[in-house]
Motif scaffolding. Structure first.
Motif, PDB file in Angstrom:
ATOM      1  N   ASP A   1       0.826  -1.207   0.000  1.00 28.08           N
ATOM      2  CA  ASP A   1       0.000   0.000   0.000  1.00 28.08           C
ATOM      3  C   ASP A   1       0.855   1.249   0.000  1.00 28.08           C
ATOM      4  OD1 ASP A   1      -2.360  -1.370  -0.033  1.00 28.08           O
ATOM      5  OD2 ASP A   1      -2.658  -1.316   2.124  1.00 28.08           O
ATOM      6  N   GLU A   2       1.773   1.307   0.950  1.00 30.27           N
ATOM      7  CA  GLU A   2       2.613   2.492   1.080  1.00 30.27           C
ATOM      8  C   GLU A   2       4.040   2.171   0.666  1.00 30.27           C
ATOM      9  OE1 GLU A   2       2.294   4.255   4.920  1.00 30.27           O
ATOM     10  OE2 GLU A   2       0.127   3.979   4.971  1.00 30.27           O
TER      11      GLU A   2
ATOM     12  N   LYS B   1      -6.803   0.023  -1.867  1.00 31.44           N
ATOM     13  CA  LYS B   1      -6.403   1.131  -0.989  1.00 31.44           C
ATOM     14  C   LYS B   1      -7.591   1.925  -0.456  1.00 31.44           C
ATOM     15  CE  LYS B   1      -1.953   1.917  -3.173  1.00 31.44           C
ATOM     16  NZ  LYS B   1      -1.199   2.792  -4.078  1.00 31.44           N
TER      17      LYS B   1
END
Length: 153
Positions: A43-44, A107
């Motif tokens: 995700d990050e 997300k």
């Protein structure tokens, strides 16, 4: 340091070239799959997680494209024309749209937003790929004409 003589006969040399050829394509497609999977998983920090693979894939692609173009080689199977440019651009656009849609949905969990992301990415990737391939085809044809005129002289 002096380079050693080649100890391979022609059949072994041909076989080694085939092995290296397949290894290069395994590396190319493996890097591409690794990048796509990491984009879906992380995700990050996705840029940091795929930066190394992306750099290697970029330079491998650049080297193969420039070397082929300089040698007057387009592809074994595909012809350098608008039809194949459109098909390849369509495939690239669809794959990127799917990856970005799934990534956006995982997300943010907004279906319409992820569909919009996919559509926008499809348009951008399709247009960019089609333009780049069309430019490459023009450069390829120019190189072939130059090679033919040099051979005639």
């Amino acid at each position: 340091m002096k380079l050693q003589n080649n100890n391979l006969d022609e059949m072994q040399e041909k076989k080694l070239l085939e092995i290296e050829h397949k290894g290069c394509w395994i590396a190319f497609w493996g890097l591409l799959v690794a990048i796509l999977v990491q984009m879906l998983i992380f995700d990050e920090g996705v840029i940091r997680s795929v930066a190394g693979e992306w750099i290697v894939l970029f330079f491998l692609s650049l080297y193969m494209s420039i070397s082929s173009m300089k040698s007057g080689i387009w592809d074994r199977r595909l012809k350098p024309n608008i039809k194949y440019n459109a098909v390849i651009s369509l495939a690239a656009g669809l794959v990127c749209a799917l990856v970005f849609s799934i990534s956006s949905y995982t997300k943010y969990h907004v279906l319409m937003g992820s569909i919009a992301t996919g559509v926008i990415m499809f348009i951008i990737i399709f247009a960019t790929t089609f333009f780049t391939l069309s430019l490459s085809v023009k450069m390829y044809h120019k190189k072939i004409r130059k090679m033919e005129t040099d051979c005639e002289d």
